[in-house]
Motif scaffolding. Structure first.
Motif, PDB file in Angstrom:
ATOM      1  N   MET A   1      40.806   7.309  -6.296  1.00 57.14           N
ATOM      2  CA  MET A   1      39.551   7.998  -6.433  1.00 57.14           C
ATOM      3  C   MET A   1      38.426   6.980  -6.584  1.00 57.14           C
ATOM      4  O   MET A   1      38.504   6.060  -7.378  1.00 57.14           O
ATOM      5  N   HIS A   2      37.362   7.143  -5.819  1.00 56.36           N
ATOM      6  CA  HIS A   2      36.226   6.233  -5.865  1.00 56.36           C
ATOM      7  C   HIS A   2      35.188   6.730  -6.860  1.00 56.36           C
ATOM      8  O   HIS A   2      34.965   7.929  -6.997  1.00 56.36           O
ATOM      9  N   GLN A   3      34.558   5.784  -7.538  1.00 55.47           N
ATOM     10  CA  GLN A   3      33.497   6.109  -8.474  1.00 55.47           C
ATOM     11  C   GLN A   3      32.306   5.207  -8.191  1.00 55.47           C
ATOM     12  O   GLN A   3      32.473   4.097  -7.678  1.00 55.47           O
ATOM     13  N   PRO A   4      31.089   5.647  -8.537  1.00 51.75           N
ATOM     14  CA  PRO A   4      29.927   4.793  -8.323  1.00 51.75           C
ATOM     15  C   PRO A   4      29.994   3.552  -9.203  1.00 51.75           C
ATOM     16  O   PRO A   4      30.633   3.546 -10.258  1.00 51.75           O
ATOM     17  N   VAL A   5      29.333   2.501  -8.753  1.00 51.28           N
ATOM     18  CA  VAL A   5      29.252   1.273  -9.534  1.00 51.28           C
ATOM     19  C   VAL A   5      28.455   1.561 -10.800  1.00 51.28           C
ATOM     20  O   VAL A   5      27.425   2.237 -10.754  1.00 51.28           O
ATOM     21  N   ALA A   6      28.932   1.075 -11.927  1.00 45.40           N
ATOM     22  CA  ALA A   6      28.262   1.335 -13.207  1.00 45.40           C
ATOM     23  C   ALA A   6      27.305   0.188 -13.534  1.00 45.40           C
ATOM     24  O   ALA A   6      27.692  -0.796 -14.153  1.00 45.40           O
ATOM     25  N   ALA A  26      21.674  -6.387   0.539  1.00 44.49           N
ATOM     26  CA  ALA A  26      21.273  -5.331  -0.396  1.00 44.49           C
ATOM     27  C   ALA A  26      22.500  -4.611  -0.955  1.00 44.49           C
ATOM     28  O   ALA A  26      22.568  -4.323  -2.156  1.00 44.49           O
ATOM     29  N   THR A  27      23.464  -4.336  -0.098  1.00 49.56           N
ATOM     30  CA  THR A  27      24.701  -3.688  -0.546  1.00 49.56           C
ATOM     31  C   THR A  27      25.457  -4.585  -1.522  1.00 49.56           C
ATOM     32  O   THR A  27      25.918  -4.132  -2.577  1.00 49.56           O
ATOM     33  N   ALA A  28      25.560  -5.866  -1.194  1.00 49.24           N
ATOM     34  CA  ALA A  28      26.259  -6.812  -2.077  1.00 49.24           C
ATOM     35  C   ALA A  28      25.572  -6.892  -3.437  1.00 49.24           C
ATOM     36  O   ALA A  28      26.236  -6.885  -4.482  1.00 49.24           O
ATOM     37  N   PHE A  29      24.235  -6.953  -3.443  1.00 47.45           N
ATOM     38  CA  PHE A  29      23.506  -7.037  -4.705  1.00 47.45           C
ATOM     39  C   PHE A  29      23.665  -5.764  -5.529  1.00 47.45           C
ATOM     40  O   PHE A  29      23.747  -5.821  -6.759  1.00 47.45           O
ATOM     41  N   MET A  30      23.716  -4.601  -4.871  1.00 53.11           N
ATOM     42  CA  MET A  30      23.952  -3.343  -5.595  1.00 53.11           C
ATOM     43  C   MET A  30      25.301  -3.380  -6.311  1.00 53.11           C
ATOM     44  O   MET A  30      25.425  -2.956  -7.453  1.00 53.11           O
ATOM     45  N   VAL A  31      26.307  -3.904  -5.635  1.00 53.47           N
ATOM     46  CA  VAL A  31      27.655  -3.984  -6.218  1.00 53.47           C
ATOM     47  C   VAL A  31      27.698  -5.023  -7.342  1.00 53.47           C
ATOM     48  O   VAL A  31      28.307  -4.789  -8.385  1.00 53.47           O
TER      49      VAL A  31
END
Length: 69
Positions: A1-6, A26-31
């Motif tokens: 199950m996937h969850q959003p990055v906290a 941008a995606t890498a920095f969000m993660v």
């Protein structure tokens, strides 16, 4: 199950000569989140806008050439 990055990031925008690279960074920095993402962008000397959530308020961290403005 996937969850959003906290983390507290609401958005990240990257200035790059290529849309593909800007989107990938941008995606890498969000993660990575607001601490590790900002540190990496600073180390690489990048132009990045990080938008952080503080409840109903937003805070911006703007880097130009890897330096906070």
């Amino acid at each position: 199950m996937h969850q959003p990055v906290a983390n507290r990031l609401a958005a990240v925008s990257v200035l790059s000569p290529s849309c593909m690279l800007a989107d990938a960074w941008a995606t890498a920095f969000m993660v990575l989140g607001e601490v590790n993402g900002v540190a990496l962008a600073m180390k690489r000397g990048m132009d990045v806008l990080f938008v952080l959530r503080h409840g109903a308020l937003l805070e911006e961290i703007l880097l130009i050439d890897g330096k906070m403005v």
